[in-house]
Design a protein around this motif. Structure first.
Motif, PDB file in Angstrom:
ATOM      1  N   PHE A 194       9.083   5.866  -0.780  1.00  0.00           N
ATOM      2  CA  PHE A 194       8.573   4.865   0.106  1.00  0.00           C
ATOM      3  C   PHE A 194       7.860   5.142   1.284  1.00  0.00           C
ATOM      4  CE2 PHE A 194       8.911   1.104   2.732  1.00  0.00           C
ATOM      5  CZ  PHE A 194       8.348   0.288   2.043  1.00  0.00           C
ATOM      6  N   SER A 215       0.920  -0.954   4.991  1.00  0.00           N
ATOM      7  CA  SER A 215       1.928  -1.528   4.377  1.00  0.00           C
ATOM      8  C   SER A 215       1.124  -2.679   3.661  1.00  0.00           C
ATOM      9  CB  SER A 215       2.935  -2.200   5.299  1.00  0.00           C
ATOM     10  OG  SER A 215       3.393  -0.902   6.194  1.00  0.00           O
ATOM     11  N   GLU A 216       0.319  -3.369   4.102  1.00  0.00           N
ATOM     12  CA  GLU A 216      -0.369  -4.463   3.307  1.00  0.00           C
ATOM     13  C   GLU A 216      -0.973  -3.878   2.183  1.00  0.00           C
ATOM     14  OE1 GLU A 216      -2.911  -6.377   5.928  1.00  0.00           O
ATOM     15  OE2 GLU A 216      -1.516  -7.089   7.174  1.00  0.00           O
ATOM     16  N   GLU A 217      -1.787  -2.725   2.229  1.00  0.00           N
ATOM     17  CA  GLU A 217      -2.107  -2.016   1.012  1.00  0.00           C
ATOM     18  C   GLU A 217      -1.199  -1.828   0.084  1.00  0.00           C
ATOM     19  OE1 GLU A 217      -5.480  -1.843   0.645  1.00  0.00           O
ATOM     20  OE2 GLU A 217      -5.187  -0.763  -1.376  1.00  0.00           O
ATOM     21  N   ILE A 218       0.087  -1.370   0.283  1.00  0.00           N
ATOM     22  CA  ILE A 218       0.978  -0.963  -0.561  1.00  0.00           C
ATOM     23  C   ILE A 218       1.465  -2.206  -1.321  1.00  0.00           C
ATOM     24  CG2 ILE A 218       3.489  -0.181  -0.670  1.00  0.00           C
ATOM     25  CD1 ILE A 218       2.843   1.821   1.201  1.00  0.00           C
ATOM     26  N   GLN A 219       1.520  -3.422  -0.521  1.00  0.00           N
ATOM     27  CA  GLN A 219       2.122  -4.524  -1.146  1.00  0.00           C
ATOM     28  C   GLN A 219       0.901  -5.014  -1.964  1.00  0.00           C
ATOM     29  OE1 GLN A 219       2.480  -7.529   1.971  1.00  0.00           O
ATOM     30  NE2 GLN A 219       3.488  -8.833   0.501  1.00  0.00           N
ATOM     31  N   LYS A 220      -0.427  -5.049  -1.635  1.00  0.00           N
ATOM     32  CA  LYS A 220      -1.268  -5.487  -2.524  1.00  0.00           C
ATOM     33  C   LYS A 220      -1.281  -4.989  -3.761  1.00  0.00           C
ATOM     34  CE  LYS A 220      -5.866  -4.939  -2.032  1.00  0.00           C
ATOM     35  NZ  LYS A 220      -6.817  -4.537  -1.267  1.00  0.00           N
ATOM     36  N   ARG A 221      -1.178  -3.588  -3.778  1.00  0.00           N
ATOM     37  CA  ARG A 221      -1.112  -2.907  -5.070  1.00  0.00           C
ATOM     38  C   ARG A 221       0.024  -3.202  -6.017  1.00  0.00           C
ATOM     39  NH1 ARG A 221      -3.701   3.002  -4.175  1.00  0.00           N
ATOM     40  NH2 ARG A 221      -5.448   2.084  -3.104  1.00  0.00           N
ATOM     41  N   ALA A 222       1.120  -3.371  -5.302  1.00  0.00           N
ATOM     42  CA  ALA A 222       2.364  -3.579  -5.902  1.00  0.00           C
ATOM     43  C   ALA A 222       2.415  -5.132  -6.716  1.00  0.00           C
ATOM     44  CB  ALA A 222       3.462  -3.721  -5.168  1.00  0.00           C
ATOM     45  N   GLU A 223       1.437  -5.889  -5.954  1.00  0.00           N
ATOM     46  CA  GLU A 223       1.402  -7.213  -6.357  1.00  0.00           C
ATOM     47  C   GLU A 223       0.564  -7.415  -7.787  1.00  0.00           C
ATOM     48  OE1 GLU A 223       2.334  -9.853  -2.346  1.00  0.00           O
ATOM     49  OE2 GLU A 223       0.156  -9.588  -2.862  1.00  0.00           O
ATOM     50  N   ASP A 281       2.320  -6.052 -10.532  1.00  0.00           N
ATOM     51  CA  ASP A 281       3.037  -7.001 -11.024  1.00  0.00           C
ATOM     52  C   ASP A 281       2.275  -7.774 -12.002  1.00  0.00           C
ATOM     53  OD1 ASP A 281       5.732  -8.051 -11.042  1.00  0.00           O
ATOM     54  OD2 ASP A 281       5.114  -9.799  -9.792  1.00  0.00           O
TER      55      ASP A 281
END
Ligand code: SF4
Ligand code: SF4
Ligand SMILES: [Zn+2]
Length: 264
Positions: free
Chosen positions: A24, A246-254, A257
């Protein structure tokens, strides 16, 4: 996950992340370097170059000048732009550079048509012009990410290390040898014994361990805590860089998902 801010300047940030994996922490580091889009000079047309540098060298130097845009969000990456990547004011910003020697051409001589865009630093040297030598260039900057080319790399020096855990055995007699050899001033003699009083600065070099009897000082990484040091190229503030990564990582995780949900 726990976040603790250790140091903040405009172009650098240092923080402690606890309760995360190395993957992470490394993901944030990598996203800062390769996934946050910024502007950089992309294409140039050289109308005159009688300097000592070849055209290609001038192009390379201009490309590596960090650019600051007050409203970076107003620009799209060419492939996402409504023009389809052909080029329009929504995905490119034109510039002009015209200089005649003698004298040094600096980054501040790059003048953009959009006054909200400018080099992040004024005094980056481009080339020295001798008496009568000229440089006349037009071109444009586009917005991309660092994984496409280093000129779009928003994060420059980005690294992390485990938080160290340092303990000194009861047998310590306070001789001070470990304090002397430590290059980071991590240790002090407190109440007649060595003590780590500046643990965050420890580089895990182990010089203190070599300075004493085996087993007197133990040093181990805290496996779920990381000190991240992130430096921006100057195009965006360091704290915004980490937020955007961090937003980019979150977007990819979403996205992942959502794709997995389609399979269910
Ligand atoms: S830990 Fe070892 S080297 Fe350091 S002060 Fe104690 S005895 Fe000396
Ligand atoms: S490992 Fe190196 S930096 Fe850390 S306390 Fe020991 S000597 Fe100092
Ligand atoms: Zn466009």
């Amino acid at each position: 996950m726990k976040f603790e801010l250790l140091h903040l300047e405009e172009d650098r940030i240092r923080f402690l992340l606890s309760g995360v994996t190395a993957a992470f922490a490394n993901g944030i580091r990598r996203a800062c370097m390769s996934e946050v889009p910024v502007l950089a000079i992309d294409e140039i047309s050289l109308y005159d170059n009688t300097s000592v540098l070849f055209d290609e060298q001038i192009a390379l130097r201009l490309g590596e000048v960090p650019l600051k845009a007050e409203e970076l969000d107003q620009f799209s990456m060419p492939e996402d732009c409504q023009c389809g990547g052909v080029g329009c004011p929504g995905c490119r910003v034109d510039f002009m550079l015209s200089a005649e020697g003698p004298g040094m051409v600096y980054s501040k001589d790059i003048v953009f048509t959009d006054l909200l865009v400018k080099p992040a630093f004024d005094k980056i040297p481009i080339v020295v012009l001798g008496e009568g030598e000229k440089l006349v260039i037009e071109g444009y900057a586009t917005k991309h990410v660092g994984k496409e080319h280093s000129k779009w790399q928003a994060g420059t020096l980005c690294g992390y290390k485990n938080l160290p855990d340092i303990s000194v055995s009861q047998s310590c007699d306070g001789c001070g040898r470990c304090v002397e050899v430590c290059p980071r001033a991590v240790l002090e003699i407190v109440d007649g014994r060595a003590k780590a009083t500046n643990t965050l600065e420890c580089s895990l070099c182990k010089l203190c361990i070599d300075a004493c009897e085996p087993g007197a000082i133990t040093l181990s990484p805290v496996l779920d805590s990381f000190i991240l040091s992130i430096e921006s190229c100057g195009s965006i503030a360091a704290k915004d860089l980490v937020a955007m990564a961090s937003e980019e990582i979150q977007k990819r995780a979403e996205d992942l998902d959502a794709k997995l949900a389609e399979l269910a």
